[in-house]
Write a protein that holds these residues in place. Structure first.
Motif, PDB file in Angstrom:
ATOM      1  N   VAL A 127      33.454  17.593  54.437  1.00  0.00           N
ATOM      2  CA  VAL A 127      33.865  16.203  54.615  1.00  0.00           C
ATOM      3  C   VAL A 127      35.077  16.149  55.535  1.00  0.00           C
ATOM      4  O   VAL A 127      36.013  16.944  55.399  1.00  0.00           O
ATOM      5  CB  VAL A 127      34.227  15.553  53.257  1.00  0.00           C
ATOM      6  N   ARG A 182      30.499  17.889  48.461  1.00  0.00           N
ATOM      7  CA  ARG A 182      30.739  19.321  48.277  1.00  0.00           C
ATOM      8  C   ARG A 182      29.658  19.930  47.379  1.00  0.00           C
ATOM      9  O   ARG A 182      29.184  21.040  47.623  1.00  0.00           O
ATOM     10  CB  ARG A 182      32.127  19.535  47.679  1.00  0.00           C
ATOM     11  N   GLU A 216      33.673  12.778  48.289  1.00  0.00           N
ATOM     12  CA  GLU A 216      33.987  14.148  48.689  1.00  0.00           C
ATOM     13  C   GLU A 216      33.442  15.151  47.681  1.00  0.00           C
ATOM     14  O   GLU A 216      32.852  16.172  48.060  1.00  0.00           O
ATOM     15  CB  GLU A 216      35.499  14.309  48.841  1.00  0.00           C
TER      16      GLU A 216
END
Length: 353
Positions: A109, A103, A99
């Motif tokens: 996500v 990002r 994640e």
């Protein structure tokens, strides 16, 4: 450039809608296509024009409509993650790493958790992700039923699986990224052997989990190479209560001198062992050495501090995302990441042979 402050006042009095790309074009004195080129970093834009557009974007507070962009480009900039129960440290640590890496690359996500470990549940969860039009899927569920589901579905988007799978079908488009579990088990077993242990029991992880299978193989091969008997004690789960139950059963054998060391398939099992041994009056490491796997944050705060094999979950997560974004069909074979042996106070030479 027209007066931005006057434009904002007029716009606010006529509508409460957020500024659009057309608004940016009007303020910057350029076409809608030029604004689009600036937003997409197109090289054929004069620097002065680019600056005017960026200033207009900043002053208007314009934000891109990602939904509209997805419709136009057939991309959602969203990555799906399929994972398992939150009680499992390794998979959840990997999910967080994926994640964070996504990002940083500008991706959103969406995470779906399985409520059971069977092909039906895996198929349902994977279909749920693809129904959301994700650009790719990272599977952090190292269970045989999940990999079988992936083989059956033949998903139309790039897929990366974080699992120590050795029987990957030929020309499989799915990419595999994982820590070398077999090597980690070898390091743990060799560490115990180097201390002089020969009577080493392996408290293995539950069946159906690829990581447990690979760790068991690594331990067994290392014991065989040293000429020692490989005695396994299967655990019913990955959790501390199963380690505790194993410790209750093994404590009498430790006292009888039949066992001098235990390699547990993860740290939770090892922690359960430590508790059971303490209750039984078995001293670690004086009477028996204990090694875990994963290197939980709490491993070094137990008494004694737990010797274990560290998995670099952050590296795994970043590697999984990189593999997904590259999506090179020509790449072959899994991408393995090396574990590290962490020696602490729970291991020592055996008191008796």
């Amino acid at each position: 450039m027209t007066n931005v402050n006057t434009y904002q006042t007029d716009a606010e009095s006529s509508s409460s809608r957020p500024p659009s790309m057309a608004d940016v074009a009007a303020v910057a004195g350029v076409s809608h296509q030029t604004v689009s080129r600036v937003l997409n970093d197109h090289p054929n834009v004069r620097e002065g024009t680019r600056v005017r557009v960026l200033e207009a974007i900043k002053e208007l507070g314009y934000r891109r409509n990602l939904a509209a962009r997805a419709l136009a480009t057939a991309q959602t900039r969203t990555i799906g993650i399929l994972t398992i129960g939150s009680e499992f440290f390794g998979p959840q640590s990997t999910v967080l790493a994926v994640e964070a890496a996504a990002r940083a690359q500008g991706y959103f996500v969406t995470v779906t958790s399985m409520d059971s470990y069977d092909i039906g549940a895996a198929v349902t969860a994977l279909n749920h992700l693809t129904d959301q039009s994700v650009d790719g899927v990272v599977v952090v569920a190292p269970h045989d039923q999940v990999t079988e589901a992936i083989d059956e579905l033949k998903l139309k988007v790039p897929v990366v699986v974080v699992a120590a799978r050795t029987n990957v079908p030929e020309n499989d488009p799915v990419h595999y990224v994982y820590v070398d579990q077999r090597d980690g088990a070898r390091q743990a077993t060799e560490h115990l052997i180097s201390l002089g242990h020969q009577k080493i029991v392996h408290v293995s992880g539950p069946t159906g989990w690829s990581d447990a299978t690979e760790r068991k193989i690594g331990w067994g091969e290392t014991m065989a190479a040293a000429g020692y008997d490989a005695v396994e004690f299967p655990a019913e789960s990955w959790l501390a209560p199963s380690g505790y139950d194993a410790g209750v059963s093994l404590a009498p054998r430790v006292k009888a001198g039949e066992i001098t060391a235990v390699f547990a398939s993860n740290d939770y099992l090892a922690i359960g062992l430590l508790r059971a041994f303490w209750e039984a009056g078995v001293s670690v490491p004086e009477d028996v050495s204990v090694v875990g796997f994963d290197d939980l944050q709490i491993a070094e705060f137990y008494i004694p501090k737990l010797t274990t094999v560290r998995q670099p979950f952050g590296d795994v997560g970043r590697a999984a995302l990189a593999e997904l974004l590259n999506d090179d069909p020509a790449s072959s074979g899994p991408r393995m990441i090396a574990p590290t042996m962490i020696v602490r106070a729970s291991t020592a030479p055996p008191a008796r042979s």
